[in-house]
Design an enzyme around this catalytic site. Structure first.
Site, short mmCIF file in Angstrom:
data_model
loop_
_atom_site.label_atom_id
_atom_site.label_comp_id
_atom_site.label_asym_id
_atom_site.label_seq_id
_atom_site.Cartn_x
_atom_site.Cartn_y
_atom_site.Cartn_z
N GLN B 235 0.82 -1.20 0.00
CA GLN B 235 0.00 0.00 0.00
C GLN B 235 0.87 1.26 0.00
O GLN B 235 0.37 2.35 -0.20
CB GLN B 235 -0.93 0.01 1.22
CG GLN B 235 -2.06 -1.02 1.12
CD GLN B 235 -3.02 -0.99 2.30
OE1 GLN B 235 -3.23 -2.00 2.95
NE2 GLN B 235 -3.63 0.15 2.58
N ARG B 382 -9.40 -0.34 7.45
CA ARG B 382 -10.36 0.55 6.81
C ARG B 382 -10.70 1.77 7.67
O ARG B 382 -11.87 2.11 7.85
CB ARG B 382 -11.63 -0.17 6.42
CG ARG B 382 -12.35 0.61 5.34
CD ARG B 382 -13.32 -0.19 4.56
NE ARG B 382 -13.79 0.60 3.44
CZ ARG B 382 -14.21 0.07 2.31
NH1 ARG B 382 -14.19 -1.23 2.13
NH2 ARG B 382 -14.65 0.83 1.35
N GLU B 758 -13.11 5.27 4.06
CA GLU B 758 -13.13 4.62 5.36
C GLU B 758 -14.27 5.10 6.24
O GLU B 758 -14.61 4.44 7.23
CB GLU B 758 -11.77 4.84 6.04
CG GLU B 758 -10.67 4.13 5.23
CD GLU B 758 -9.28 4.57 5.56
OE1 GLU B 758 -9.12 5.70 6.08
OE2 GLU B 758 -8.33 3.82 5.31
#
Lengths: 175, 804
Positions: B235, B382, B758
Site C-alpha cells: 500500500q 479501513r 473509510e
C-alpha cells in the site's frame, strides 16, 4: 511423484497438461495453462475466488485435483466474452460498479453465469443465495446483485422465446 | 475555428468532477486480466514458504534443516543465523519497535516465522517445511494484556526493561508506551463535580482486515546490473523502497519497488512483513527471482491485526444533557511486537479524535501499549489511524450517557454537536476540525428514516414482547461520526521519518492526451478513474485521454501511499495543484498564440478564450501541440509538471447513520431491516465510486460488529485462522443500504474534497453495535461488547432474563 497427462477442454479448446496427482486444479489452470483469471483466496473452498465452471456446475478449483478434471469441460472467466464482445455479465458489472479490487470478480462472474443458466429469471433473494459461496470484501454485494439482475433482464429481453436457456446460448455465442 | 459544440457538451465530454464515470479498471478485471502478485511467473523463479511456530511462547533449542535440504528441489533453508551476518534477522517496525524476521532464540506468537524454505515449486516447498525439525521449550503464555502487565514473565528479552522505548518510559518489562493527551487533573475535577456521570468499560476486540488477496511479493536481484526489483502487495511502495534500501544497504536508485494490481488492502498491506525480507535475501543468495505468497491461514495468524483496545470511559454532563468532560483510558494489546502503522509521533494513532462530533470543553486520553503472546500489528483496518476505536468509544459513551439520563440518544447528540459557526473548531484533545455542518446532516438523516415513527414502532414492539405476542425485539442504531483523514501535514506526520506529503506529475502529449503518475496506489478504490477526473476538470483534457499510473517507484513521484483515506485529500490535492501548474503555462502559450497579453485570456472548460471575445480561443489540444511544435519566446518546450503536496491540515469527513434491526431473542439472530447512511465527504468526485465505497465500508463494519474476530485461547492458539471461523459476510447476510449526502467542502483542500473510503467503516461499526444494544436498552442493557454474534446476542438476552 509420478506425473500424469491430463486431457481437458478449457474454454472450448482440448488441451493436454502434465501434472502430479497432488496438484490442485487452480494452480494447473493458472500456472500451466495460462488461465490467471480465477484467483486463490483461501484454499479451503470458502471464498470462491477460484470458481470455474466444470461440466455445467460451478466448482471451486482450489479444492479439486487437476487429475480429477480428466475429460472435463471447463469454462473460466477467459471463456466468457472477449475484448471485442464482452459477456453481458461483464458489461453489467462495469455498468453498475459491481467490482472494486477485481480479485473476486472472475469467480463471481463465472458463478453468476452458471446461476443465470440454472435460473434465468432470479429474484434478488435468489441471486443473493446463489452467490453466497463467493465472497467479496469490497463492494458489500449491493452492486454485484444489481449487476446480475440487470444482466438477467438484458439476457431475457434478448431471448427469442421464453423456453430457451439464454445463458447457455450467450455462452455459446461468446465461445 | 469552427465550434458548434455547446459549453454544456464540452463540460460533459471532460468527464470531470462530479461525474459518475464508469471505471477504466473494469475492462481488465471483468475479463480476468488483472495482474496481481501471484499472477507473476518468471523463468527460473523459486518459491518461498515459512516454517512457523506452533507455540505462542517458546524457546528454540535447535533447528535441524538437514532433512529438508536433502529433498530434491530444495535450494535453501534460511534461519535467523543466516540473516544475522546481514543484520536482517530483525527489522524495524513502523511504530519504532523492532520485529524478528526469523525467530531469534525464541518465538513470541503462534504462527511466527521460524525458517524460510526456498524450493523449485510450492509443493516441494511445503514438503520441505514439514521436514525442518525445530525443538521448542515451551514458556508461559500471556494473552491478556492486564495479566501481562502484572507478570514476571519477560516477553521481550531483547529489550532493556529499564530503558525507555520509542515513545518514552516503560512501566514494566511487558509495557510498551504510555501516551497521554489533554488535561487529566482538570478533566477529573470537572467529572467529580458534575451533575451526571456515566461510565463504561468496553473491549474493542481484535480483528483483521483480511483482504481477499493475501500478502505476497516477488524479489528479483539482477546480479548483472546490480538492481533489485521487488513486486508486491504494497500500500506504500515508495516507503518500502526506502526501508529496503536502509535495511539491505543497496542504494535506493538500485531498488525498484512495484505494486501491481492489489486485491484489497484495508490496512493489511501497509507494513513490511518477514516474507518480503526473506524473499529479497533468498533472491540475493540464489540470483534468481523468489516468490512468496502467504495462504489465508498465514494471513489471519501472522500479518497485521487491527483493534484489540480495552477502553474505559467516563463522561459527565449537566442536568440538561450538555457534556462537560470526557475521560478515556485505553489498554492497547499490541501482541509480540509493536507493529502499528501509525505516524511516528502518534503511538495510538489519532485516538485523540475520541471527543467525536461533540463540543466537549475538557478531555483526557491515556493509552498504555502492552506486549502479549499474540501476532504483532495494530493497523488501521479501513480507517484512519485508530479512528474506528475512537468513534466507537465516543458513540458508545453517548449511548450510555443517554441511558444514564433516561434521554433520547438522538436528542443528546443534537444538544452537543459542534455548531456550524464554531468551525474551524479546536477540540479539547488538540485537533483543528476544518469544517462541518452536523445539525443539518443529523436532521436530514432523522427525517429520512422517520425517526420518531421508528421509536413509536419500537415502543409498540416492546409492549408486544412483554405481552408475549412476539419473540422479536427491535433496535434503532444511531451513529454520528467525524473522521480525521488525509495525513498529513509534514510538520507532525511522518512514517519512518518520511513526511506524509503526496505527489502527482503529469506529462501532456503533443496531441493533447496525457499520462499522470501519483505516489499513491489503488487497491480497488478506482484511482485510475477518479484521479483522471480531478485532472480533467483542472486542465480541460477529457478524463478518457488521461492515463493514470501508480505503484512503480522507478516512474512515479515519491509518495506515502494509500491508507487512512489519504489518497484524495493528499494525492488528489497534488493532482489539482499540478493541473494548475499546467494551466498556468498553457495560459502563456494561449496568449502567445492569440497574440494578446497573458492576462487577457481566461480558462473555460477545455480552452483559453480571449476575455470578452469567446470566439477567439485555443483549445488545450491546440495549446499542447504548440508546446511541442514551435518556439515560444521565454518558454521551455513541452508541457509537463510535478507537484508535491503537503496538506495544511487533515480533512474531517462526517456522517449520520441509522440502522434498524430486528433481533430474535431465542436464536440471537439479528436481521437488518434498514440501513441509512448519510456521508459528507466534501466535494464529490465520482458519486458512483463514493456509493460503492460506502457499501463496502458498511459491510466491513457489519462484519466487525456482528462477528468478525481474531480470538485466542489461553495457550495463545489462534482460534480463527480460516474463513470457516473468521466471519466474512456473504451476499445473504448483507442488506441493501440507502445512501445520502450533504456537501460541506474542505476549506483548505484545493477542490474541497475530504476522502470517503473509510468513513462508512468508522461510522458503521458503532451504528450496527448501537442497534443491537438499543434493542436491549428497554430491558436494562447498558453495554455489551462486540462482536455481537448470535451466541453473544443470545447470551445478552439470557442475562437480561428474556428467556425466563
Amino acid at each position: 511423484m509420478t506425473k500424469q497427462i491430463i486431457t481437458m477442454t478449457v474454454n472450448g479448446e482440448v488441451k493436454e497438461v502434465i501434472a502430479e496427482p497432488r496438484e490442485l486444479l487452480i494452480y494447473v489452470l493458472r500456472e500451466k495453462m495460462g488461465m490467471k483469471g480465477p484467483h486463490v483466496g483461501c484454499e479451503t473452498s470458502h471464498c470462491g475466488a477460484c470458481t470455474v465452471d466444470i461440466d455445467g456446475k460451478s466448482v471451486k478449483s482450489c479444492t479439486m485435483f487437476a487429475v480429477q478434471a480428466e475429460g472435463a469441460n471447463i469454462t473460466t472467466i477467459e471463456g466468457l466474452g472477449n475484448p471485442d464482445a464482452l459477456h453481458v455479465l461483464q458489461q453489467n458489472f462495469k455498468e453498475h460498479h459491481g467490482l472494486q479490487c477485481g480479485y473476486c470478480t472472475p469467480g463471481m462472474i463465472t458463478r453468476a453465469h452458471r446461476l443465470l443458466i440454472e435460473n434465468p429469471n432470479p429474484t434478488e433473494e435468489e441471486v443473493r443465495f446463489g452467490i453466497a459461496g463467493n465472497l467479496c470484501r469490497c463492494t458489500g454485494y449491493q452492486n454485484i446483485v444489481k449487476s446480475i439482475l440487470s444482466a438477467a433482464a438484458e439476457m431475457n429481453a434478448a431471448r427469442p422465446s421464453s423456453s430457451d436457456a439464454i445463458g447457455q446460448k450467450t455462452t455459446e455465442a461468446a465461445e | 475555428m469552427k465550434d458548434d459544440v455547446t459549453r454544456e457538451d464540452r463540460v460533459s465530454n471532460l468527464k470531470g468532477l462530479g461525474c459518475s464515470r464508469k471505471r477504466v479498471e473494469d475492462a481488465r478485471f471483468t475479463q480476468g486480466k488483472g495482474n496481481y502478485i501471484d499472477d507473476m511467473q518468471m523463468a527460473g523463479m523459486l518459491t518461498g514458504d515459512f516454517v512457523r511456530s506452533p507455540y505462542a511462547h517458546a524457546r528454540i533449542k535447535s533447528i535441524n534443516i538437514d532433512a529438508a535440504m536433502a529433498l530434491d528441489g530444495v535450494i535453501a533453508v534460511l534461519t535467523a543465523k543466516d540473516l544475522e551476518p546481514l543484520g536482517l534477522h530483525w527489522m524495524p517496525t513502523l511504530a519504532g519497535d523492532k520485529q524478528m524476521v526469523l525467530a531469534d532464540g525464541k518465538v513470541l506468537f503462534q504462527g511466527q516465522e521460524v525458517a524460510f524454505v526456498v524450493a523449485k515449486d510450492r509443493y516441494i516447498a511445503s514438503d520441505a517445511v514439514e521436514l525442518v525439525e525445530v525443538e521448542y521449550e515451551e514458556l508461559p503464555v500471556l494473552v491478556d494484556p492486564f495479566k501481562s502487565m502484572q507478570s514476571d514473565v519477560v516477553l521481550r528479552e531483547d529489550l532493556d526493561p529499564k530503558a525507555p522505548g520509542a515513545h518514552g518510559p516503560r512501566k514494566h518489562h511487558n509495557h510498551i508506551f504510555t501516551w497521554e493527551v489533554g488535561d487529566e487533573a482538570g478533566t477529573n475535577a470537572v467529572i467529580d463535580d458534575a451533575d451526571i456521570v456515566a461510565e463504561a468499560s468496553m473491549y474493542y476486540h481484535r480483528t483483521h482486515p483480511c483482504p481477499l488477496e493475501p500478502c505476497g511479493c516477488v524479489a528479483s536481484m539482477d546480479k548483472v546490473n546490480g538492481k533489485l526489483t521487488l513486486w508486491g502487495t504494497f500500500q506504500a511502495p515508495h516507503v518500502v523502497r526506502t526501508v529496503a534500501s536502509l535495511l539491505s544497504g543497496i542504494e535506493e536508485h538500485n531498488i525498484r519497488v512495484v505494486s501491481p494490481d492489489i486485491g484489497g488492502g484495508f490496512g493489511n498491506k501497509v507494513g513490511v512483513y518477514p516474507g518480503y525480507i526473506c524473499s529479497i535475501v533468498a533472491s540475493i543468495v540464489t540470483g534468481v527471482p523468489v516468490k512468496w505468497v502467504e495462504d489465508r491461514m498465514e494471513n489471519l495468524m501472522s500479518t497485521a491485526f487491527a483493534r484489540d483496545y480495552w477502553m474505559k470511559g467516563k463522561i459527565s454532563a449537566t442536568k440538561e444533557g450538555k457534556i462537560t468532560g470526557l475521560h478515556c483510558h485505553v489498554t492497547a494489546d499490541h501482541g509480540a511486537f509493536d507493529a502499528c502503522a501509525d505516524p511516528t509521533k502518534f503511538p495510538a494513532g489519532f485516538m485523540n479524535i475520541c471527543t467525536g462530533s461533540y463540543d466537549i470543553p475538557i478531555a483526557y486520553l491515556g493509552v498504555d501499549g502492552v506486549y502479549t503472546n499474540k501476532a504483532p500489528g495494530g493497523v488501521s483496518y479501513r480507517c484512519s489511524f485508530r479512528v474506528t476505536e475512537a468513534v466507537y468509544f465516543i458513540e458508545r459513551m453517548i449511548e450510555v450517557l443517554a441511558i444514564e439520563m433516561n434521554m433520547d440518544a438522538a436528542e443528546l447528540r443534537r444538544i452537543n454537536f459542534i455548531k456550524k459557526e464554531q468551525f474551524p473548531y479546536n477540540s479539547a484533545l488538540g485537533w483543528e476540525y476544518d469544517s462541518g455542518d452536523y445539525h443539518t446532516a443529523w436532521d436530514k438523516a432523522l427525517k429520512a428514516v422517520d425517526y420518531d415513527g421508528l421509536r413509536r414502532e419500537q415502543a409498540e414492539r416492546v409492549a408486544a414482547f412483554k405481552r408475549g405476542e412476539t419473540r422479536t425485539i427491535m433496535g434503532i442504531g444511531l451513529s454520528f461520526f467525524t473522521e480525521i483523514v488525509g495525513a498529513g501535514p509534514v510538520k507532525n506526520c511522518d512514517i519512518l521519518g518520511m513526511g506524509m506529503f503526496d505527489s502527482c506529475e503529469i506529462r501532456i502529449h503533443p496531441t493533447g492526451s496525457a499520462v499522470a503518475r501519483l505516489g499513491t496506489i489503488s487497491q480497488g478504490q478506482g484511482h485510475a478513474t477518479t484521479f483522471a477526473q480531478i485532472l480533467a476538470s483542472e486542465i480541460g483534457i477529457s478524463a478518457d485521454s488521461i492515463t493514470i499510473e501508480e505503484g512503480d517507484t522507478d516512474t512515479a513521484p515519491y509518495g506515502l501511499g494509500t491508507y487512512g483515506s489519504r489518497s484524495t485529500p493528499v494525492a488528489g490535492a497534488a493532482a489539482a495543484m499540478v493541473g494548475r501548474k499546467i494551466r498556468a503555462k498553457a495560459q502563456m502559450i494561449a496568449a502567445y498564440l492569440l497574440e494578446v497579453h497573458d492576462d487577457d485570456v481566461e480558462f473555460d472548460v477545455d480552452r483559453f478564450v480571449v476575455k470578452g471575445a469567446p470566439e477567439r480561443f485555443k483549445t488545450m489540444g491546440e495549446i499542447a501541440y504548440a508546446a511541442y511544435n514551435q518556439a515560444i519566446p521565454g518558454l521551455e518546450p513541452g508541457l509537463e509538471a510535478v507537484s508535491y503536496y503537503d496538506p495544511p491540515n487533515m480533512t474531517y469527513p462526517f456522517g449520520a447513520y441509522v440502522c434498524v434491526m430486528d433481533i430474535d431473542v431465542d436464536t440471537g439472530v439479528p436481521t437488518i431491516k434498514r440501513f441509512y447512511a448519510l456521508d459528507d465527504c466534501g466535494t464529490r468526485i465520482n458519486p458512483m465510486v463514493i456509493e460503492g465505497q460506502i457499501h463496502g465500508g458498511l459491510t466491513e463494519a457489519l462484519a466487525v460488529a456482528l462477528g468478525q474476530e481474531i480470538a485466542y485461547d489461553d495457550m495463545g492458539n489462534c482460534k480463527t485462522g480460516t474463513l470457516m471461523d473468521f466471519f466474512l459476510p456473504t451476499a445473504w447476510e448483507v442488506p441493501n443500504y440507502e445512501t445520502d449526502f450533504t456537501v460541506t467542502p474542505s476549506p483548505h483542500h484545493p477542490i474541497g474534497a475530504k476522502g470517503v473510503g473509510e468513513s462508512p467503516h468508522v461510522g458503521g461499526v458503532p451504528c450496527f453495535s448501537n442497534a443491537v444494544q438499543d434493542a436491549f436498552r428497554p430491558f436494562g442493557n447498558r453495554h455489551t461488547n462486540m462482536p455481537h454474534d448470535h451466541w453473544r446476542i443470545w447470551k445478552t438476552a439470557n442475562d437480561l432474563g428474556l428467556h425466563d
